[in-house]
Enzyme design. Structure first.
Site, PDB file in Angstrom:
ATOM      1  N   THR A 173     -29.002  50.300  38.410  1.00  0.00           N
ATOM      2  CA  THR A 173     -28.005  49.395  38.224  1.00  0.00           C
ATOM      3  C   THR A 173     -26.583  50.376  37.757  1.00  0.00           C
ATOM      4  O   THR A 173     -27.721  51.513  37.151  1.00  0.00           O
ATOM      5  CB  THR A 173     -28.381  48.120  37.412  1.00  0.00           C
ATOM      6  OG1 THR A 173     -27.389  48.023  36.962  1.00  0.00           O
ATOM      7  CG2 THR A 173     -29.215  49.094  35.855  1.00  0.00           C
ATOM      8  N   GLU A 318     -32.198  44.309  36.054  1.00  0.00           N
ATOM      9  CA  GLU A 318     -33.569  44.135  35.398  1.00  0.00           C
ATOM     10  C   GLU A 318     -34.007  43.407  34.755  1.00  0.00           C
ATOM     11  O   GLU A 318     -35.633  43.589  34.867  1.00  0.00           O
ATOM     12  CB  GLU A 318     -33.035  44.917  33.755  1.00  0.00           C
ATOM     13  CG  GLU A 318     -32.377  46.106  33.554  1.00  0.00           C
ATOM     14  CD  GLU A 318     -31.477  46.321  34.011  1.00  0.00           C
ATOM     15  OE1 GLU A 318     -30.430  45.770  34.608  1.00  0.00           O
ATOM     16  OE2 GLU A 318     -29.890  47.214  32.986  1.00  0.00           O
ATOM     17  N   LYS A 427     -11.811  42.847  20.541  1.00  0.00           N
ATOM     18  CA  LYS A 427     -12.314  42.817  18.642  1.00  0.00           C
ATOM     19  C   LYS A 427     -10.451  42.947  18.465  1.00  0.00           C
ATOM     20  O   LYS A 427     -10.112  44.270  18.286  1.00  0.00           O
ATOM     21  CB  LYS A 427     -12.672  43.476  18.533  1.00  0.00           C
ATOM     22  CG  LYS A 427     -14.434  43.546  18.452  1.00  0.00           C
ATOM     23  CD  LYS A 427     -14.997  43.241  17.100  1.00  0.00           C
ATOM     24  CE  LYS A 427     -16.715  42.528  17.229  1.00  0.00           C
ATOM     25  NZ  LYS A 427     -16.747  42.876  15.606  1.00  0.00           N
ATOM     26  N   TRP A 432     -13.353  38.390  17.661  1.00  0.00           N
ATOM     27  CA  TRP A 432     -13.489  38.426  18.565  1.00  0.00           C
ATOM     28  C   TRP A 432     -12.660  37.983  19.347  1.00  0.00           C
ATOM     29  O   TRP A 432     -12.500  36.691  19.426  1.00  0.00           O
ATOM     30  CB  TRP A 432     -15.267  38.545  19.158  1.00  0.00           C
ATOM     31  CG  TRP A 432     -15.405  37.558  18.451  1.00  0.00           C
ATOM     32  CD1 TRP A 432     -16.654  37.121  17.279  1.00  0.00           C
ATOM     33  CD2 TRP A 432     -15.586  35.989  19.505  1.00  0.00           C
ATOM     34  NE1 TRP A 432     -16.592  35.890  17.404  1.00  0.00           N
ATOM     35  CE2 TRP A 432     -16.374  34.784  18.459  1.00  0.00           C
ATOM     36  CE3 TRP A 432     -15.564  35.555  20.925  1.00  0.00           C
ATOM     37  CZ2 TRP A 432     -16.898  33.918  19.304  1.00  0.00           C
ATOM     38  CZ3 TRP A 432     -15.732  34.486  21.728  1.00  0.00           C
ATOM     39  CH2 TRP A 432     -16.144  33.528  20.404  1.00  0.00           C
TER      40      TRP A 432
END
Lengths: 528, 528
Positions: A173, A318, A427, A432
């Site tokens: 990955t 994963e 941010k 956020w």
């Protein structure tokens, strides 16, 4: 009784050998055979590999498209006890050399059109002993062609019984910085992942399905679909080398595909192509899009215009890759299509077997109010607990849980809503802003084909959002004021990007995701 | 990550707590609560058991009907690490005492109406320390009632992480001769069995289902349905004590049941009851019948008159219980209802994960021509490899395979067709006659309600078949000549039973199967 992938192959060989595997070839013609042939050739391939000296634990690499030969390798290598290492064909030469050396691949199977890559890379892969070209005639590079190699094997080869914790697959990955990170899959992990995909409340893969895995077989096990399709004996249609949106739609129409899985960016192209040239895609019971969040607008278009529901899942290399799946509860389902879409745009709930938590910066679970973002952590029998021989494992895993780096909120029903990659979150003034939510709303605006939002540095607010927008061809009605007004219908004022940049296309990574790093670099140059 | 049943409970508790569990009570009224309550009470029950001193590996017995309290025990006991021993309420006192002593049960949960049995049996169970009556008021026997006991537990109790090979369940199967034989299930075995039931190509149990397990919870895990239903958060409807066919149909109609599972004998009663008093059973997507072969005639009636497909599976207590399932391939499905029924009367192909072979007397696989009977052997992650502390294990298992004692032929598609129990097969002049095939054809004859065929000794042919026939009430057209002629339409002459005996009912065993042993004894007295 050990959980071995061969159990699935042997069951299909013995009880469900009748369905077809169809594979689009380089010349556009379709190769077609049945599971009976597939299983025989897969045994023969495993035998040929054993004859070549491939031993349990050895890594066998592939550099190839979604083809029937790649499908044979998907079972032959693991069932022999070796490790199938699917190399991403879109990586740089440097990264391909790195991962093949890190994995210590001993044999490589390569598609003919990818030989130029290997001509450059192979000399630097120290462990590589054999190169086999996935073709039926000799190639300038490599020991021999696939068919000649196959002929050296025994079609009655008996697969060994393996410890279920044996490694059997491997995929790398991409990392934010540095070399790609390797993930190893076990027989047990992929066995359980396969069962999960066939559950009625997950993907419900069935012998009655005609599955089209458009997602590459070099990318996170093609989301596990080759294993699931073989496990139930589903018809499988492989799009072959360099498939275009037109190729994929032609295959769905011709083969009456029932289940298709692709990156969201491909979903966007499929819709655009359908508008150009209509096809009958009424056989599709589901189009699974992943890799990034599917814009609600695209979902509605497929649903309203073609009656095709979009399935949303979330996962990663994963996670083999499936970790969560949208589940439309019975009560929501009965409430009608509008309510269903509200659920389908979310990433859903853990697949049975997977455990999930969304943790805030202090490591505490976020409240289930969709108002507090946190990082998604998962664990489960098929989810990695480390990177392959990599010190970055320490940062990526905590007490057996994988830290995904994905930021989500959690709703009252527990389902997650991905709002950003941790590194992509904007941010602004300590608050956020979800780039994903802004992108979805921009994609819904008439005249917009694709959009990406990233942060640019800001002296006062630390960061401010910038939108890169790809207009639909010949669309000239777009301007920043129009887009600002469009977003203002739904978002508070401080979420609206400060800049709208019109571009002909978005930069994409090797796996088809928008390359936000390069966009951020470009955005940084725009800062006042 | 160990495969633990608690994973399923915790997922449903966290993400799918909204569906109902409905339980018919002794007074006929329905108790109704939701998974949120169910999960809380199950934790509390596990905590109360821990408080009572129940330790991992201890056996906790139940003697009860299909009720919500029994459902709580189904998860509380295994998730605590103890072993749930479901005692068959239809066994003789002697056998109940034997199995409880053999299992060394330490706690017993008993339904109020079954207390008389325990008054007689409990004093002889040496290991038994506590009796809890599944009621909300004190009973004459036992330590206390279930609700008072539950109140001693903590509803926030955290289940331990268990080794997946830990034993978690136990059930005894009746033996041809001698005492019942014990089978132990592990966390891993039941976890995988549960996933198998939820696969789309097996039973496809879903959150959208309303599952009615009529098959008793004291009989082979109620075919695994309680575990599967909880795993996906399906609505579950439990028929409670002494359910009649009328009760079951009323529940299906009132709760809009989608999936019902029962013994074939119950299926026969359901049909008869529907003819007496029609109900709306259109919500049913499947009626799973097992325990013996479903007569084709019954299958056609349910299909043609009610649109309900009958699902056939095969298994046993030793197989947790599911080993095979009818699978209607896509090509057969599309060929129409008649072709589907031809497949559905067969016992099908192994469930993913299970391996199967049909072996002749010499231990060689039979040809796939449906002409050569053999004994079915199976193995798999949830199939027993021994009987619990029992020397009969040596005869029952060979190299990890369970010898089922069931005789089947195998078709060209690999699916099995059960023709008899090994001990029930009629061998006439060295050739086999299938009692099951004769029974199915007799059941299809107008005027016949049920039939059983057994062997009687014969001086010339060693054995000859005798048919015991239960006529439909008020049917007076049946006579041996008529039945012989009916069977002669389909079978060769030497298959036709020598004697037809009309009886008002067939003797049934504790699990509702026809008691062929007693019929054979009666047949022996008829021999010329």
């Amino acid at each position: 009784m050990q959980l071995n992938l061969k159990t699935f192959l042997e069951r299909t060989e013995s009880y469900l050998p009748q369905n077809a595997i169809v594979s689009r070839q380089a010349d556009g013609k379709l190769f077609r055979y049945h599971y009976a042939d597939y299983c025989r050739r897969t045994r023969q391939l495993a035998s040929a590999l054993a004859g070549l000296g491939v031993k349990p634990g050895d890594k066998v690499a592939t550099l190839g498209w979604n083809t029937y030969r790649h499908m044979e390798l998907y079972f032959a290598v693991p069932c022999l006890g070796a490790i199938l290492h699917t190399v991403n064909i879109r990586l740089t030469d440097e990264h391909i050399a790195y991962i093949m050396n890190h994995a210590e691949d001993v044999v490589l199977f390569v598609d003919p059109d990818l030989l130029p890559t290997m001509e450059r890379v192979a000399p630097s892969v120290r462990s590589l002993r054999h190169i086999i070209v996935m073709d039926d005639r000799p190639a300038p590079l490599g020991d021999c062609d696939y068919e000649s190699f196959l002929a050296t094997g025994d079609p009655d080869f008996a697969f060994p019984e393996l410890d279920e914790n044996s490694p059997c697959g491997m995929c790398f990955t991409s990392a934010t910085t540095g070399d790609p990170k390797g993930v190893v899959y076990t027989q047990r992990g992929l066995y359980l992942h396969t069962l999960a995909l066939c559950l009625r409340d997950v993907l419900a893969i069935s012998e009655h399905d005609t599955v089209l895995p458009v997602v590459p077989m070099f990318h996170a096990n093609s989301w596990g679909l080759p294993y699931a399709a073989v496990a139930v004996g589903a018809t499988i249609v492989l799009p072959g080398p360099h498939p275009t949106a037109a190729d994929i739609l032609d295959l769905i129409e011709a083969e009456r595909g029932t289940f298709c899985a692709a990156a969201v960016t491909i979903g966007v192209e499929l819709y655009a192509q359908l508008k150009k040239k209509p096809r009958d895609i009424s056989s599709l019971r589901g189009l699974m899009l992943g890799g990034s969040a599917t814009p609600e607008a695209l979902m509605k278009r497929f649903h309203n215009e073609y009656g095709v529901p979009i399935l949303t899942a979330w996962g990663a290399t994963e996670a083999a890759p499936l970790a969560t799946i949208t589940h439309v509860r019975r009560s929501v389902f009965e409430a009608g299509p509008e309510e269903r879409i509200k659920v389908r745009v979310r990433q859903g709930i853990p697949v049975p077997g997977v455990e999930l938590k969304v943790l805030d910066d202090c490591g505490k679970p976020v409240p289930r109010d969709d108002g507090h973002p946190g990082e998604v952590h998962v664990r489960g029998p098929w989810i990695a607990t480390e990177y392959y021989r990599d010190t970055r494992s320490r940062a990526g895993f905590v007490d057996g849980w994988w830290r995904s780096g994905d930021i989500a909120t959690q709703g009252s029903d527990g389902s997650i809503h991905l709002i950003d990659r941790a590194k992509d979150l904007v941010k602004s003034g300590g608050e956020w802003i979800s780039s994903v939510d802004l992108e979805n709303e921009l994609a819904a605006c008439p005249g917009v084909r694709e959009a990406a939002v990233v942060a640019m540095p800001d002296a006062r607010w630390q960061e401010r959002p910038v939108a890169f927008v790809v207009p639909v061809q010949d669309s000239d009605e777009l301007d920043p004021a129009h887009l600002s007004a469009w977003l203002a219908r739904r978002f508070v004022k401080w979420w609206i990007p400060d800049r709208f940049v019109f571009v002909p296309a978005l930069p994409k990574s090797g796996v088809g995701k928008v390359d936000k790093r390069s966009l951020r670099e470009r955005a940084a140059t725009l800062a006042p």
